[in-house]
Design a protein around this motif. Structure first.
Motif, short mmCIF file in Angstrom:
data_model
loop_
_atom_site.label_atom_id
_atom_site.label_comp_id
_atom_site.label_asym_id
_atom_site.label_seq_id
_atom_site.Cartn_x
_atom_site.Cartn_y
_atom_site.Cartn_z
N LEU A 123 -17.78 3.83 9.90
CA LEU A 123 -17.37 5.18 9.89
C LEU A 123 -15.68 4.15 10.17
N GLY A 124 -16.10 3.93 11.30
CA GLY A 124 -14.64 3.30 11.99
C GLY A 124 -13.50 2.60 11.04
N MET A 125 -14.69 1.17 10.77
CA MET A 125 -14.47 -0.06 10.44
C MET A 125 -13.22 0.44 8.46
N PHE A 126 -14.79 1.70 8.08
CA PHE A 126 -14.19 1.48 6.46
C PHE A 126 -12.23 2.11 6.58
N LEU A 127 -12.41 3.81 7.91
CA LEU A 127 -11.24 4.01 8.37
C LEU A 127 -10.12 3.12 8.45
N VAL A 128 -10.32 1.57 9.09
CA VAL A 128 -9.19 0.95 8.64
C VAL A 128 -9.08 -0.01 8.39
N GLY A 129 -10.27 -0.10 6.91
CA GLY A 129 -9.92 -1.09 6.12
C GLY A 129 -8.82 -0.08 4.87
N SER A 130 -9.32 1.18 5.12
CA SER A 130 -8.55 2.60 4.27
C SER A 130 -7.23 2.32 4.12
N GLY A 131 -6.45 2.28 5.73
CA GLY A 131 -5.48 2.13 6.34
C GLY A 131 -4.75 0.59 5.67
N VAL A 132 -5.22 -0.21 6.27
CA VAL A 132 -4.55 -1.35 5.38
C VAL A 132 -4.43 -1.47 4.28
N GLY A 133 -5.08 -1.15 3.26
CA GLY A 133 -5.26 -0.78 1.79
C GLY A 133 -3.60 0.02 1.47
N MET A 134 -4.16 1.00 1.99
CA MET A 134 -2.76 1.88 1.75
C MET A 134 -1.14 1.66 1.91
N SER A 135 -1.40 0.51 3.47
CA SER A 135 0.12 0.16 4.07
C SER A 135 0.78 -1.02 3.71
N MET A 136 -0.13 -2.21 4.05
CA MET A 136 -0.24 -3.49 4.26
C MET A 136 0.74 -3.98 2.99
N GLN A 137 0.18 -3.90 1.76
CA GLN A 137 1.46 -4.52 0.50
C GLN A 137 2.47 -3.25 0.48
N ASN A 138 2.83 -2.11 0.70
CA ASN A 138 3.23 -1.12 -0.33
C ASN A 138 4.21 -1.05 0.82
N LEU A 139 4.31 -1.72 2.11
CA LEU A 139 5.55 -2.10 2.54
C LEU A 139 6.39 -2.93 2.56
N VAL A 140 5.66 -4.14 1.29
CA VAL A 140 6.32 -4.73 1.19
C VAL A 140 7.14 -4.62 -0.41
N LEU A 141 6.47 -3.38 -1.20
CA LEU A 141 6.98 -2.78 -2.31
C LEU A 141 8.20 -2.23 -1.97
N ALA A 142 8.42 -1.46 -0.80
CA ALA A 142 8.48 -0.75 -0.44
C ALA A 142 10.38 -1.66 -0.14
N VAL A 143 10.08 -2.53 0.64
CA VAL A 143 11.90 -3.78 0.71
C VAL A 143 11.98 -3.70 -0.65
N GLN A 144 11.10 -4.18 -1.45
CA GLN A 144 12.13 -4.97 -2.88
C GLN A 144 12.17 -3.84 -3.76
N ASN A 145 11.91 -2.67 -3.33
CA ASN A 145 12.38 -1.35 -4.11
C ASN A 145 13.97 -0.85 -3.42
N THR A 146 14.49 -1.19 -1.99
CA THR A 146 15.56 -1.19 -1.99
C THR A 146 16.54 -2.48 -1.58
N VAL A 147 16.17 -2.59 -2.84
CA VAL A 147 17.38 -4.16 -1.95
C VAL A 147 17.71 -4.72 -3.55
N ALA A 148 18.95 -5.45 -3.59
CA ALA A 148 18.84 -6.01 -5.05
C ALA A 148 17.62 -6.86 -5.01
N LEU A 149 18.52 -7.55 -6.23
CA LEU A 149 16.85 -8.62 -7.02
C LEU A 149 17.16 -9.47 -6.05
N LYS A 150 18.80 -10.69 -6.00
CA LYS A 150 19.11 -11.86 -5.40
C LYS A 150 18.60 -11.54 -4.19
#
Length: 574
Positions: free
Chosen positions: A370-397
């Motif tokens: 259960l603990g491992m599933f929660l850890v994996g779920s947290g990573v799945g929702m946050s890690m790549q989406n942090l990069v996506l958030a940055v990509q959508n707040t800066v200019a293309l260059k």
């Protein structure tokens, strides 16, 4: 009809070229995941210590992190296909040397060399994909990338366990197994990948900055590994190493502030969402890499399971990553909102580590799962989406530099996390074993004191003490991971709300709003300024492929005109 046929042909050719790149990405990811469950057996066979166990992982992470930005810059100078093939060759050589290692020191050195190739593969595959596929069409190919990552993440630990448990293979094949796949990828890329050499004459590679950052972090990790063991907290070694770390990193900041194209562009880091995403990624990387590396050791050394069983027991965490990354990705695409999922992921990650912090060598497996599933779920929702958030707040260059900077600090956080938690685990295990042996009336020696993981060479009573010590101490490092994860929650909470944009680049009025939002309290966040229907569509999206490659340095402070993906460009205020 002909346009449909042309589109189908182009799609087929893209998939052909993508096949080699995906195979390369699979090999790069597999090199780390296949070792995770096999590492306790590997270090035991080489008579290595807990500190060396940690450095087998840390060495690869450190060299990959330090060289990734350099590989990206080299892609602006030389043929991308040739660079990818060169990184494959380095990776193959490192893998072969690691497979023939005769002691833990040789293995660590080989893994460090292998990390140089891994850094190239991680950076250059993204560069090649960005150069091949226009940004608007890139989404349709993300599923292939996700599938490869999921296969390597879930299948790697299982494969590593099976290899170690198969008598006619042995642990050395954990390193050899990727060699034939890499060679096939090398030939496939030669036949299918066609990329023009687009040379930028003004490229400057910040070798000095990369060396200073790597040296500063390495010295810090060496101090963490040996303090309170080989020397005291207050000693001349501590003063020299900590003082040297501060001096090297301060000098690195000075160099980065003056470099024409810095490894870590400071102007981008000063932007609110980028800075907070970096902080959150640093925390998530420290917690995730640091915690996950020691799960295989917990199951094998602490609980006595075989490597194959340990690989199967880590499936809940991998399943959590896979499920939540897919579900959150679809929900983000549907709603356009990113921040709620990042916050939810960071919170779930902390809860998961909180659950794991209570485990010991007798905890029920369903509770650990259960603990491992929660850890994996947290990573799945946050890690790549942090990069996506940055990509959508800066200019293309700025997307390439901003994205690679977030990834750089996430890997750096993972490197530091593995080293710190490994050092804490080693200290607690050694103290507990020494205490228990003394209570039994057995004098503590180097081998029985937990400095070796070769349990087969020890008597059963001592093996029981060592297993109990590792099982009980692992919960403590997960508590530290949870505390680190709270930093990620706070950083995510202060992110400015981000909405996925439909255009390739930020319109001029949105950029002005972003500047105002940073300068004026109460100004609308970047996503609340809408694009007028009359806004002209960006033409030539394919020309922006290189800009998204992670190789474009945007650390310049001067005003300029953007030429990436737009005719005529838009003025950008810095």
């Amino acid at each position: 009809m002909s346009s449909t046929t042309d589109a189908g042909t182009a799609h087929r050719r893209t998939l052909e070229a993508l096949s080699g790149l995906l195979l390369v990405l699979f090999v790069a990811m597999l090199s780390s995941t296949v070792v995770s469950t096999a590492l306790p057996k590997i270090i035991g066979a080489l008579n290595g210590s807990q500190t060396q166990y940690t450095w087998v992982v840390t060495a690869t992470l450190l060299t990959a992190t330090a060289t990734t930005p350099i590989w990206g810059k080299l892609a602006d100078l030389f043929n991308k296909k040739l660079l990818i093939q060169l990184s494959i060759v380095i990776f193959v050589i490192g893998s072969i040397v690691a497979g023939f290692a005769q002691n833990a020191g040789e293995l660590i050195a080989a893994r460090a060399f292998q990390g140089i190739g891994v850094g190239g593969l991680q950076a250059l595959v993204q560069v090649a994909i960005a150069a091949m596929i226009p940004p608007r069409e890139r989404g349709r190919y993300n599923g292939y990338l996700g599938g490869v990552m999921a296969l390597a993440t879930v299948g790697g630990p299982l494969l590593g366990g099976l290899i170690v448990d198969t008598s006619w293979l042995g642990w050395r094949w954990c390193f050899f197994v990727g060699v034939p796949v890499a060679i096939i990828a090398l030939a496939l890329l030669q036949a299918t990948l066609k990329l023009p050499t687009v040379r930028r004459d003004n490229v400057k590679i910040d070798y000095l900055g990369a060396v200073l950052i790597a040296a500063g972090v390495s010295l810090l990790l060496v101090w963490i590994s040996f303090v309170d063991d080989s020397f005291a907290w207050l000693s001349w070694q501590t003063y020299a190493m900590v003082g040297g770390t501060i001096a090297l990193l301060a000098l690195a900041v000075l160099v980065e502030s003056r470099a024409a194209e810095p490894i870590v562009p400071l102007p981008i880091i000063r932007e609110r969402n980028t800075a907070l995403s970096i902080l959150a990624s640093l925390a998530v990387g420290m917690a995730m890499f640091g915690g996950a590396v020691f799960l295989g050791q917990y199951f094998q050394v602490g609980r006595g399971y075989s490597p194959t069983e340990a690989g199967l027991l880590t499936i809940p965490m991998m399943a959590g990553v896979l499920l939540t990354s897919i579900i959150s990705g679809r929900m983000i695409t549907k709603t356009g909102q990113i921040k709620p999922y990042i916050i939810a992921g960071a919170v779930v990650l902390v809860i998961g580590f909180g659950v794991l912090s209570t485990i010991d060598h007798q905890t029920a497996l369903w509770y650990v799962g259960l603990g491992m599933f929660l850890v994996g779920s947290g990573v799945g929702m946050s890690m790549q989406n942090l990069v996506l958030a940055v990509q959508n707040t800066v200019a293309l260059k700025d997307i390439g530099a901003a994205s690679s900077t977030v990834a750089f600090f996430r890997s750096l956080g993972g490197t530091i996390g593995v080293s710190v938690l490994g050092a804490v685990l080693a200290r607690r295990v050694t103290d507990q074993i020494t205490h228990d042996l003394t209570a039994m009336g057995v004098p503590s020696t180097g081998s029985s004191g937990g400095s070796t993981l070769n349990l087969a060479a020890l008597p059963d009573p001592i093996v029981h003490i060592i297993r109990a010590a590792y099982g009980d101490a692992t919960g403590h490092i997960f508590l530290i991971s949870a505390i680190i994860g709270v930093i990620g929650v706070l950083a995510a909470a202060f992110l400015r709300p981000v909405t996925l944009r439909d255009s390739l680049d930020l319109p001029a009025e949105v950029k002005a709003a972003a500047v105002a939002a940073d300068a004026i309290d109460g100004a609308p966040p970047i996503d609340q300024v809408t694009l007028s229907p009359a806004e002209p569509e960006l033409s030539k999206p394919e020309s922006s492929g290189t800009e998204l490659s992670g190789t474009e340095s945007s650390g310049t402070e001067s005003s300029g005109t953007e030429l990436s993906g737009a005719e005529g460009g838009t003025a950008t205020r810095r």
